[in-house]
Every structure is written in structure tokens, then in C-alpha cells.
Write a protein that holds these residues in place. Structure first.
Motif, PDB file in Angstrom:
ATOM      1  N   LYS A  36       0.830  -1.208   0.000  1.00 18.29           N
ATOM      2  CA  LYS A  36       0.000   0.000   0.000  1.00 18.29           C
ATOM      3  C   LYS A  36       0.863   1.256   0.000  1.00 18.29           C
ATOM      4  N   TRP A  37       1.919   1.235   0.810  1.00 19.66           N
ATOM      5  CA  TRP A  37       2.813   2.390   0.846  1.00 19.66           C
ATOM      6  C   TRP A  37       3.494   2.586  -0.499  1.00 19.66           C
ATOM      7  N   ALA A  38       3.987   1.491  -1.098  1.00 23.62           N
ATOM      8  CA  ALA A  38       4.695   1.585  -2.375  1.00 23.62           C
ATOM      9  C   ALA A  38       3.768   2.056  -3.479  1.00 23.62           C
ATOM     10  N   ASN A  39       2.543   1.572  -3.499  1.00 27.54           N
ATOM     11  CA  ASN A  39       1.609   1.990  -4.547  1.00 27.54           C
ATOM     12  C   ASN A  39       1.198   3.444  -4.386  1.00 27.54           C
ATOM     13  N   ALA A  40       1.176   3.942  -3.165  1.00 33.43           N
ATOM     14  CA  ALA A  40       0.857   5.353  -2.949  1.00 33.43           C
ATOM     15  C   ALA A  40       2.024   6.255  -3.316  1.00 33.43           C
ATOM     16  N   HIS A  41       3.241   5.733  -3.261  1.00 32.10           N
ATOM     17  CA  HIS A  41       4.443   6.525  -3.541  1.00 32.10           C
ATOM     18  C   HIS A  41       5.189   5.977  -4.751  1.00 32.10           C
ATOM     19  N   THR A  42       4.461   5.586  -5.757  1.00 31.77           N
ATOM     20  CA  THR A  42       5.116   4.983  -6.911  1.00 31.77           C
ATOM     21  C   THR A  42       5.512   6.043  -7.934  1.00 31.77           C
ATOM     22  N   TYR A  43       6.594   5.762  -8.591  1.00 30.83           N
ATOM     23  CA  TYR A  43       7.102   6.646  -9.631  1.00 30.83           C
ATOM     24  C   TYR A  43       7.514   5.783 -10.803  1.00 30.83           C
ATOM     25  N   PHE A  44       7.301   6.288 -11.988  1.00 32.64           N
ATOM     26  CA  PHE A  44       7.630   5.525 -13.179  1.00 32.64           C
ATOM     27  C   PHE A  44       9.131   5.278 -13.279  1.00 32.64           C
ATOM     28  N   SER A  45       9.936   6.203 -12.785  1.00 31.68           N
ATOM     29  CA  SER A  45      11.392   6.031 -12.843  1.00 31.68           C
ATOM     30  C   SER A  45      11.845   4.846 -11.991  1.00 31.68           C
ATOM     31  N   VAL A  46      11.178   4.609 -10.860  1.00 29.73           N
ATOM     32  CA  VAL A  46      11.520   3.470 -10.015  1.00 29.73           C
ATOM     33  C   VAL A  46      11.190   2.173 -10.738  1.00 29.73           C
ATOM     34  N   ASP A  47      10.067   2.169 -11.459  1.00 30.14           N
ATOM     35  CA  ASP A  47       9.718   0.982 -12.240  1.00 30.14           C
ATOM     36  C   ASP A  47      10.715   0.751 -13.372  1.00 30.14           C
ATOM     37  N   LEU A  48      11.221   1.819 -13.945  1.00 28.01           N
ATOM     38  CA  LEU A  48      12.250   1.665 -14.980  1.00 28.01           C
ATOM     39  C   LEU A  48      13.539   1.091 -14.398  1.00 28.01           C
ATOM     40  N   VAL A  49      13.881   1.474 -13.187  1.00 27.96           N
ATOM     41  CA  VAL A  49      15.064   0.909 -12.529  1.00 27.96           C
ATOM     42  C   VAL A  49      14.846  -0.579 -12.272  1.00 27.96           C
ATOM     43  N   ARG A  50      13.638  -0.949 -11.828  1.00 24.98           N
ATOM     44  CA  ARG A  50      13.316  -2.362 -11.616  1.00 24.98           C
ATOM     45  C   ARG A  50      13.436  -3.143 -12.926  1.00 24.98           C
ATOM     46  N   MET A  51      12.937  -2.572 -13.994  1.00 23.20           N
ATOM     47  CA  MET A  51      13.009  -3.237 -15.295  1.00 23.20           C
ATOM     48  C   MET A  51      14.467  -3.358 -15.766  1.00 23.20           C
ATOM     49  N   ALA A  52      15.255  -2.330 -15.529  1.00 27.12           N
ATOM     50  CA  ALA A  52      16.676  -2.382 -15.896  1.00 27.12           C
ATOM     51  C   ALA A  52      17.404  -3.444 -15.085  1.00 27.12           C
ATOM     52  N   LEU A  53      17.063  -3.566 -13.811  1.00 27.08           N
ATOM     53  CA  LEU A  53      17.658  -4.608 -12.974  1.00 27.08           C
ATOM     54  C   LEU A  53      17.329  -5.989 -13.527  1.00 27.08           C
ATOM     55  N   GLY A  54      16.091  -6.179 -13.955  1.00 30.59           N
ATOM     56  CA  GLY A  54      15.699  -7.448 -14.550  1.00 30.59           C
ATOM     57  C   GLY A  54      16.451  -7.749 -15.827  1.00 30.59           C
ATOM     58  N   VAL A  55      16.621  -6.742 -16.677  1.00 30.97           N
ATOM     59  CA  VAL A  55      17.355  -6.934 -17.934  1.00 30.97           C
ATOM     60  C   VAL A  55      18.821  -7.263 -17.654  1.00 30.97           C
ATOM     61  N   ILE A  56      19.412  -6.571 -16.707  1.00 34.23           N
ATOM     62  CA  ILE A  56      20.824  -6.815 -16.371  1.00 34.23           C
ATOM     63  C   ILE A  56      21.014  -8.233 -15.847  1.00 34.23           C
ATOM     64  N   LEU A  57      20.132  -8.663 -14.954  1.00 35.07           N
ATOM     65  CA  LEU A  57      20.249 -10.025 -14.419  1.00 35.07           C
ATOM     66  C   LEU A  57      20.023 -11.067 -15.513  1.00 35.07           C
ATOM     67  N   PHE A  58      19.077 -10.810 -16.403  1.00 28.92           N
ATOM     68  CA  PHE A  58      18.814 -11.735 -17.502  1.00 28.92           C
ATOM     69  C   PHE A  58      20.043 -11.886 -18.390  1.00 28.92           C
ATOM     70  N   PHE A  59      20.633 -10.779 -18.781  1.00 27.65           N
ATOM     71  CA  PHE A  59      21.803 -10.850 -19.659  1.00 27.65           C
ATOM     72  C   PHE A  59      23.031 -11.405 -18.936  1.00 27.65           C
ATOM     73  N   LYS A  60      23.122 -11.196 -17.639  1.00 31.68           N
ATOM     74  CA  LYS A  60      24.209 -11.811 -16.875  1.00 31.68           C
ATOM     75  C   LYS A  60      24.044 -13.330 -16.859  1.00 31.68           C
ATOM     76  N   GLY A  61      22.809 -13.803 -16.729  1.00 34.12           N
ATOM     77  CA  GLY A  61      22.544 -15.241 -16.803  1.00 34.12           C
ATOM     78  C   GLY A  61      22.865 -15.808 -18.166  1.00 34.12           C
ATOM     79  N   ILE A  62      22.514 -15.081 -19.219  1.00 32.18           N
ATOM     80  CA  ILE A  62      22.852 -15.507 -20.586  1.00 32.18           C
ATOM     81  C   ILE A  62      24.369 -15.560 -20.755  1.00 32.18           C
ATOM     82  N   ALA A  63      25.068 -14.577 -20.213  1.00 30.56           N
ATOM     83  CA  ALA A  63      26.529 -14.567 -20.306  1.00 30.56           C
ATOM     84  C   ALA A  63      27.130 -15.762 -19.582  1.00 30.56           C
ATOM     85  N   PHE A  64      26.557 -16.142 -18.451  1.00 31.76           N
ATOM     86  CA  PHE A  64      27.058 -17.306 -17.727  1.00 31.76           C
ATOM     87  C   PHE A  64      26.808 -18.594 -18.494  1.00 31.76           C
ATOM     88  N   ILE A  65      25.680 -18.687 -19.189  1.00 32.32           N
ATOM     89  CA  ILE A  65      25.391 -19.910 -19.951  1.00 32.32           C
ATOM     90  C   ILE A  65      26.278 -20.000 -21.185  1.00 32.32           C
TER      91      ILE A  65
END
Length: 140
Positions: free
Chosen positions: A9-38
Motif C-alpha cells: 500500500k505504501w509503495a503503490n501510494a508513492h510509486t514513480y515511473f522512474s523506479v519501475d524503470l530501474v526495476r526493469m533495468a535490474l531485470g534486464v541486467i540479471l537476464f543478460f548476466k545469466g545468458i553470459a554465464f550460460i
């Protein structure tokens, strides 16, 4: 459970699109790091060489690569974000410890620390308003 609902509830009341972009970037970085390991398993085996005498090296290798790939996808879409990040925490803590046990790779250490900090922040913050979790919650 009430703590998680309160945090959401607190996060949804204080949400910002930039924070979601950081979350998405974190996901992309982890995905490509996994691909690099494979694609370069020898690189991951070299990184894990300080702990090879403990055993289970091949299990750790497969866990790290698959957790980064699947976790990166889940974090990017904001689906089960906290669970996906909890799976990443032992890997990131292990990456930091391995840097101190073996040869110091300052780039890898800095990358691991920054990723760990963002992961801890998203465990507290959650997936945000622009995520699959929020969409499915609103469908109920």
C-alpha cells in the motif's frame, strides 16, 4: 502477511515511473548476466574457483545461470518480484564473498554490491504500480 500488504500500500501510494524503470533495468541486467554465464561457462567456473573444493560446483553453476535468467524475466515484468529477488540474494552475497576469497575483481565486486543494494530496495519497495503483480491484484 500484514507487513507485506502494508508495504504494498505504501509503495503503490508513492510509486514513480522512474523506479519501475530501474526495476526493469535490474531485470534486464540479471537476464543478460545469466545468458553470459550460460554462453561462457568457463568464465563462471573461473569465478567459482575459490570455492571449488567445497563441492557442488556444477549445481551452483546451473543455479546461478537459471536463477538470473528466470529471475531477470520475473523482475522485468514485476511478477513475483520479491520472490525472484529473494532467490537472487544468496547469489549476490556469494559473489561478494568470492571476491574476497580469491582474486579481487573490483568491477565484479562493485557490480555485485550495487545489484545487492537495488535488490534489497525492491524487496522493501515491491514491484510498483506498473507491474504484472499490480495488474493481477486489480483484476481480483
Amino acid at each position: 502477511m500484514n507487513n507485506v500488504k502494508h508495504l504494498n500500500k505504501w509503495a503503490n501510494a508513492h510509486t514513480y515511473f522512474s523506479v519501475d524503470l530501474v526495476r526493469m533495468a535490474l531485470g534486464v541486467i540479471l537476464f543478460f548476466k545469466g545468458i553470459a554465464f550460460i554462453t561462457n561457462t568457463q568464465y563462471l567456473a573461473d569465478l567459482l574457483s575459490p570455492i571449488e573444493r567445497i563441492g557442488g560446483g556444477m549445481i551452483v553453476l546451473h543455479y546461478v545461470a537459471s536463477a538470473h535468467i528466470l529471475g531477470g524475466i520475473l523482475i522485468f515484468f514485476g511478477l513475483l518480484t520479491r520472490w525472484a529477488i529473494i532467490v537472487q540474494l544468496p547469489i549476490l552475497i556469494g559473489a561478494i564473498i568470492i571476491n574476497f576469497m580469491g582474486q579481487m575483481h573490483t568491477q565484479n565486486l562493485l557490480f555485485s554490491i550495487i545489484t545487492l543494494v537495488f535488490c534489497i530496495a525492491f524487496i522493501i519497495y515491491g514491484s510498483g504500480k506498473h507491474s504484472a503483480d499490480y495488474y493481477f491484484k486489480m483484476q481480483e
